[in-house]
Design a protein around this motif. Structure first.
Motif: not given
Length: 503
Positions: A395-404
């Motif tokens: 789950t925690h590696s589902l995304f490679d980059l997170v942008v807020f």
């Protein structure tokens, strides 16, 4: 006024927005103005030269609910147009994604910039010419949503539509769309539990608000609801003497059709829409409920479009980028979003080369929403989905980059005119308060996620630049999930130049 352009209309419309201080004062004042909301709307109509009864000429399908009401309206609009292709069908929804004129549609298309400006200034001028205020709570012009609703009423009456699908803005009982005295049929989509938690109201209180659109002698249609909510809906339908109270059940056309809107939650909205349209034709034309052509209904369901909701868009300028756009902004809608995204239809889809795509999450939520709770819900739902599809991914590696990022459209700090929002405190935007809170929450929820891959950015354009750099620096394809706010999704469509393919 020297100019009467669409851009000038938007500038005038934006002047009617409530700023952060006004919104806070309104919250503090509570519901003191609610009882005059509909009488005020009628008074504004009279200032335009209309009687309230004139709205009955619009032949309205009136829809409310806390989730799915927009999708229900989109389905109903498409189905009705496929059944009656010679008709002129009006659709009024909110909010818009990129342009305010999207809120007012004729036969599925937003009215033109010229028509919007024309109808807008006709309403504007009539209100300025008639300064009489019938109630002490009235202002010379109503605020943003009420004003656009007046423009929609005026446009639909002027264009002499054959039918109108009218989506409630907020609530129902006191909403400006509820000025229509005799709709043809009324419908209530799902009552979301998340709204109970956010608004601090019981499901019964929310149901009472929604049931305010029920009218004497008019069919009242709903979907399966929580028991407390359903009890209130039934009681209110009886109190106002609705002609019937119907709970949407199995609908053959929905079972057999391929729905144009993605997400398994859409079948319930489609069922409600089909029954609303069948009841509409039954009442307006005396058609037997079960004799409405199945093929036309199925086509209407299949060709329904509702941009920014579980929508997949291939970037026309960057072939290796695929956008997944969903304006989900409640716990329940974010669950639906992740069920859609973390599936073989989206992020888990197979490719000929079986390559692992780069995945990016772009997220924002409006002030007052519980960002950490939203992110926790998204991660939990993603975990369930990965398990459901026996994926080896974590789950925690589902995304490679997170942008807020904020909902500000451009890197220079300005909004596209139609996307201007003045309801967020300036200090909050300046210091990126919400975005830093979201980043901290993500790091706490996913402690193994590399901190240097969590970005806080001041605008949507900044996010687009970052994504394009990431996509351009590698050989893999890139999937971007944009969610948490319809304003964010609309700004992304604008900033990433997706309008031609997304809208």
């Amino acid at each position: 006024m020297a100019t009467r352009t669409y851009q000038h209309a938007i500038e005038c419309l934006n002047s009617l927005q409530s700023n952060a201080a006004h919104l806070e004062a309104t919250r503090a004042a509570g519901n003191r103005k609610l009882n005059t909301a509909i009488p005020e709307m009628v008074a504004y109509l009279e200032k335009l030269g209309y009687k309230q009864e004139d709205l009955n000429r619009l032949n309205v399908i009136h829809v409310t609910g806390t989730k799915g009401k927009g999708s229900t309206c989109a389905f109903a609009d498409s189905v009705l147009r496929h059944l009656r292709p010679s008709w002129k069908v009006g659709l009024y929804t909110s909010p818009h994604l990129v342009a305010a004129r999207e809120r007012i549609r004729i036969n599925g298309a937003p009215i033109s910039e010229g028509d919007f400006a024309r109808f807008f200034f006709e309403v504007w001028d009539r209100l300025e010419a008639n300064t009489e205020l019938k109630f002490p709570t009235m202002t010379p012009k109503p605020m943003y949503f009420k004003f656009v609703t007046l423009v929609a009423y005026h446009a639909f009456l002027t264009l002499q539509v054959d039918a109108t699908i009218l989506e409630v803005g907020v609530g129902g009982r006191y909403d400006s769309t509820n000025a229509v005295p005799q709709p043809v049929v009324t419908g209530i989509s799902a009552l979301g539990i998340d709204h109970v938690q956010v608004l601090g109201k019981t499901i019964a209180e929310i149901a009472w608000q929604k049931a305010g659109i029920f009218k004497e002698g008019i069919p009242a249609i709903t979907v399966n609801q929580p028991e407390d909510g359903m009890e209130v809906l039934k009681k209110e339908a009886e109190l106002v003497k609705a002609s019937e109270f119907v709970v949407a059940s199995t609908v053959r056309e929905v079972i057999e059709a391929k729905l144009g809107l993605a997400g398994r939650h859409q079948s319930q909205n489609a069922k409600l829409a089909v029954i609303l349209v069948k009841k509409f034709l039954q009442r307006k034309e005396g058609i037997d409920f079960d004799s409405v052509p199945h093929d036309a209904i199925a086509q209407g369901l299949e060709y329904t479009k509702w941009p920014g909701r579980c929508q997949t868009v291939q970037d026309p300028r960057h072939p290796n980028i695929t956008w997944f756009l969903d304006g989900a902004h409640t716990i329940e809608s974010l669950e639906c979003c992740m069920q859609w995204f973390v599936s073989p239809d989206a992020a888990l889809r197979l490719t000929p080369s079986s390559e692992r795509r780069t995945r990016v999450l772009v997220f924002n939520c409006t002030h007052g929403r519980s960002g950490p709770r939203f992110l926790a819900c998204m991660l939990a739902t993603a975990a369930e989905q990965l398990k459901l599809y026996a994926s080896s991914e974590d789950t925690h590696s589902l995304f490679d980059l997170v942008v807020f990022c904020t909902n500000v459209t451009y890197a220079d700090g300005h909004y596209k005119g139609d996307l201007t929002a003045v309801g967020i405190p300036e200090d909050e935007l300046k210091h990126l308060t919400v975005q830093h809170e979201l980043a901290s929450a993500w790091k706490a929820l996913a402690p193994d996620f590399p901190h240097d891959r969590v970005h806080v950015l001041p605008s949507i354009e900044h996010a687009v630049r970052l994504i394009q750099n990431v996509a351009g620096s590698g050989s893999n394809s890139t999937d971007i999930l944009v969610t948490g706010s319809l304003l964010l999704v609309g700004g992304m469509i604008e900033s990433a130049n997706l309008s031609d393919v997304a809208l």
